[in-house]
Write an enzyme that holds these catalytic residues in place. Structure first.
Site, PDB file in Angstrom:
ATOM      1  N   GLY A 152       7.224  -3.789   6.130  1.00 38.30           N
ATOM      2  CA  GLY A 152       8.368  -4.695   6.191  1.00 38.30           C
ATOM      3  C   GLY A 152       9.671  -4.065   5.729  1.00 38.30           C
ATOM      4  O   GLY A 152      10.740  -4.347   6.287  1.00 38.30           O
ATOM      5  N   ASN A 153       9.603  -3.180   4.737  1.00 38.55           N
ATOM      6  CA  ASN A 153      10.850  -2.607   4.202  1.00 38.55           C
ATOM      7  C   ASN A 153      11.532  -1.650   5.176  1.00 38.55           C
ATOM      8  O   ASN A 153      12.696  -1.324   5.018  1.00 38.55           O
ATOM      9  CB  ASN A 153      10.603  -1.919   2.853  1.00 38.55           C
TER      10      ASN A 153
ATOM     11  N   LYS B 244      -4.500 -15.998   7.406  1.00 43.21           N
ATOM     12  CA  LYS B 244      -3.097 -15.570   7.493  1.00 43.21           C
ATOM     13  C   LYS B 244      -2.157 -16.746   7.755  1.00 43.21           C
ATOM     14  O   LYS B 244      -2.116 -17.301   8.854  1.00 43.21           O
ATOM     15  CB  LYS B 244      -2.990 -14.540   8.621  1.00 43.21           C
TER      16      LYS B 244
ATOM     17  N   LYS C 154      -1.657  -4.905  10.906  1.00 46.38           N
ATOM     18  CA  LYS C 154      -1.088  -3.671  11.475  1.00 46.38           C
ATOM     19  C   LYS C 154      -1.714  -2.409  10.869  1.00 46.38           C
ATOM     20  O   LYS C 154      -1.775  -1.365  11.521  1.00 46.38           O
ATOM     21  CB  LYS C 154       0.435  -3.645  11.351  1.00 46.38           C
TER      22      LYS C 154
ATOM     23  N   LYS D 170      -4.369  -1.548   3.521  1.00 43.70           N
ATOM     24  CA  LYS D 170      -3.881  -0.167   3.623  1.00 43.70           C
ATOM     25  C   LYS D 170      -4.932   0.810   3.114  1.00 43.70           C
ATOM     26  O   LYS D 170      -5.211   1.834   3.743  1.00 43.70           O
ATOM     27  CB  LYS D 170      -2.589   0.028   2.822  1.00 43.70           C
TER      28      LYS D 170
HETATM   29  P1  ADP Z   1       3.994  -3.794   4.069  1.00 40.94           P
HETATM   30  O1  ADP Z   1       5.056  -4.658   4.645  1.00 40.94           O
HETATM   31  O2  ADP Z   1       4.406  -2.356   3.947  1.00 40.94           O
HETATM   32  O3  ADP Z   1       2.648  -3.963   4.717  1.00 40.94           O
HETATM   33  P2  ADP Z   1       2.978  -5.256   1.758  1.00 40.94           P
HETATM   34  O4  ADP Z   1       3.888  -6.077   0.922  1.00 40.94           O
HETATM   35  O5  ADP Z   1       2.029  -5.941   2.681  1.00 40.94           O
HETATM   36  O6  ADP Z   1       3.891  -4.218   2.530  1.00 40.94           O
HETATM   37  O7  ADP Z   1       2.100  -4.291   0.817  1.00 40.94           O
HETATM   38  C1  ADP Z   1       2.718  -3.434  -0.138  1.00 40.94           C
HETATM   39  C2  ADP Z   1       2.745  -4.109  -1.496  1.00 40.94           C
HETATM   40  O8  ADP Z   1       1.430  -4.189  -2.025  1.00 40.94           O
HETATM   41  C3  ADP Z   1       3.481  -3.384  -2.588  1.00 40.94           C
HETATM   42  O9  ADP Z   1       4.873  -3.567  -2.494  1.00 40.94           O
HETATM   43  C4  ADP Z   1       2.874  -3.994  -3.846  1.00 40.94           C
HETATM   44  O10 ADP Z   1       3.672  -5.057  -4.321  1.00 40.94           O
HETATM   45  C5  ADP Z   1       1.548  -4.584  -3.379  1.00 40.94           C
HETATM   46  N1  ADP Z   1       0.363  -4.127  -4.099  1.00 40.94           N
HETATM   47  C6  ADP Z   1      -0.716  -4.909  -4.319  1.00 40.94           C
HETATM   48  N2  ADP Z   1      -1.678  -4.261  -4.960  1.00 40.94           N
HETATM   49  C7  ADP Z   1      -1.217  -2.999  -5.173  1.00 40.94           C
HETATM   50  C8  ADP Z   1      -1.762  -1.837  -5.792  1.00 40.94           C
HETATM   51  N3  ADP Z   1      -2.977  -1.846  -6.339  1.00 40.94           N
HETATM   52  N4  ADP Z   1      -1.016  -0.715  -5.822  1.00 40.94           N
HETATM   53  C9  ADP Z   1       0.225  -0.705  -5.277  1.00 40.94           C
HETATM   54  N5  ADP Z   1       0.800  -1.774  -4.664  1.00 40.94           N
HETATM   55  C10 ADP Z   1       0.090  -2.918  -4.609  1.00 40.94           C
HETATM   56 MG    MG Z   2       1.554  -5.824   4.808  1.00 40.10          MG
END
Ligand code: ADP
Ligand code: MG
Length: 311
Positions: A12-13, A128, A211, A273
């Site tokens: 998203g960023n 979701k 994704k 991820k």
């Molecule tokens: P994207 O849009 O890149 O998919 P998400 O918000 O879905 O981003 O996932 C990334 C986020 O996951 C990070 O910004 C963080 O807040 C969160 N997060 C949750 N658990 C963890 C973890 N164990 N280590 C790092 N980040 C984590």
């Molecule tokens: Mg995400």
């Protein structure tokens, strides 16, 4: 051939939350991508669409409420719309960045469909939340019509859809052909438009494919060397957000699996991820998965930062 293939999943960023933010965000993202082109990488880009799909579904829901002449736009159609307007901004930003640096390279966006299994257990457990926030009464009306809803983090009720696993990327050959012809390819946006195959006809289904999962499948299908997941944190962490938080750098597949089992990664954000990274790394010897910050992509690929999972 010779160039190294990477699949880069943008979070998203990399895109911003609305149209204006998107224009600014993609020009920054384009610089990161073109830095990698200069390093000689062959690149396929995938991206999320959480806020964008929310906006489109919201708009479409409200349209039906306000003007009775319109019919509800199905979710898969909204996913295709999001692939289009995100893809075109990203494509143009990358083209401009290439042009600015005097690089002659094509960029293409492929509207992508992803086949899912209609018997995927995920269809029995929708997870979701999407679209506009509703009152409890509206949610109950939807439920009565067989549309599942859930309370979303104290903010109201929303429609909830399944997130099945991707089985087949329908436009794979197109993506491969363009990649082989030297294009930077943007594909599988928002996880791809989910479809089921009904006797040869692709029919959209009410679901959202993650994704990170589709990026893993695409990277395997393209025989990429690396799956690069660019997000809002430089590393995955143990005990995330707690006093005893530990950032992870290079970890083995076994350790990564243990950390998953211990519940260190939040479902819906970091967990998919890490799971996608594990699946890609263990799919063939030599495959490497990297999770890091958008701005740190080059450093991460050079082995200087990020969480790397490798067999
Ligand atoms: P994207 O849009 O890149 O998919 P998400 O918000 O879905 O981003 O996932 C990334 C986020 O996951 C990070 O910004 C963080 O807040 C969160 N997060 C949750 N658990 C963890 C973890 N164990 N280590 C790092 N980040 C984590
Ligand atoms: Mg995400």
């Amino acid at each position: 051939m010779g160039n190294k293939r990477v699949v880069i999943a943008l979070g998203g960023n990399a895109l911003g939350k609305d149209i204006e933010e998107q224009k600014i965000a993609v020009s920054k993202t384009a610089k990161v991508i073109v830095d990698l082109v200069i390093q000689g990488l062959d690149i396929v880009i995938t991206h999320g669409n959480g806020p964008q799909i929310g906006m489109i579904q919201d708009a479409m829901d409200n349209l039906v409420v306000r003007y009775h002449i319109y019919k509800q736009v199905p979710l898969p159609s909204s996913i295709a719309m999001s692939q289009g307007y995100i893809g075109i901004d990203l494509q143009n930003a990358i083209k401009y960045e290439l042009y600015s640096r005097g690089i002659d390279k094509k960029v293409s966006t492929i509207l992508s469909q992803v086949e899912v299994d209609k018997d995927d257990p995920a269809f029995h457990h929708p997870t979701k939340p999407i679209g506009r926030f509703m009152t409890k009464e509206e949610a109950e009306q939807n439920e009565a019509h067989g549309i599942p809803c859930m309370e979303d983090a104290g903010r109201g009720y929303r429609i909830v859809v399944a997130s099945p696993m991707p089985k087949r990327i329908c436009e794979l050959l197109t993506i491969k052909t363009l990649l082989n012809a030297g294009h930077i390819v943007i594909a599988c946006g928002g996880g791809g438009m989910p479809v089921v195959n009904e006797n040869g006809r692709l029919v959209g289904v009410n679901a959202v494919v993650d994704k990170d999962n589709v990026s893993c499948l695409l990277a395997q299908n393209l025989d990429a060397e690396q799956l690069v997941i660019l997000t809002a944190v430089e590393h995955a962490a143990l005990n995330f957000g707690k006093e005893n938080q530990v950032w992870l750098s290079d970890i083995s597949i076994e350790d990564a699996k243990r950390y998953v089992a211990e519940g260190h990664f939040a479902p819906g954000s970091m967990l998919p991820k890490v799971e996608a990274s594990i699946r890609f790394a263990e799919s063939k010897p030599g495959r490497r998965s990297l999770i890091t910050l958008l701005d740190k992509a080059s450093d991460g690929l050079a082995g200087k930062t990020g969480t790397v999972i490798q067999g």
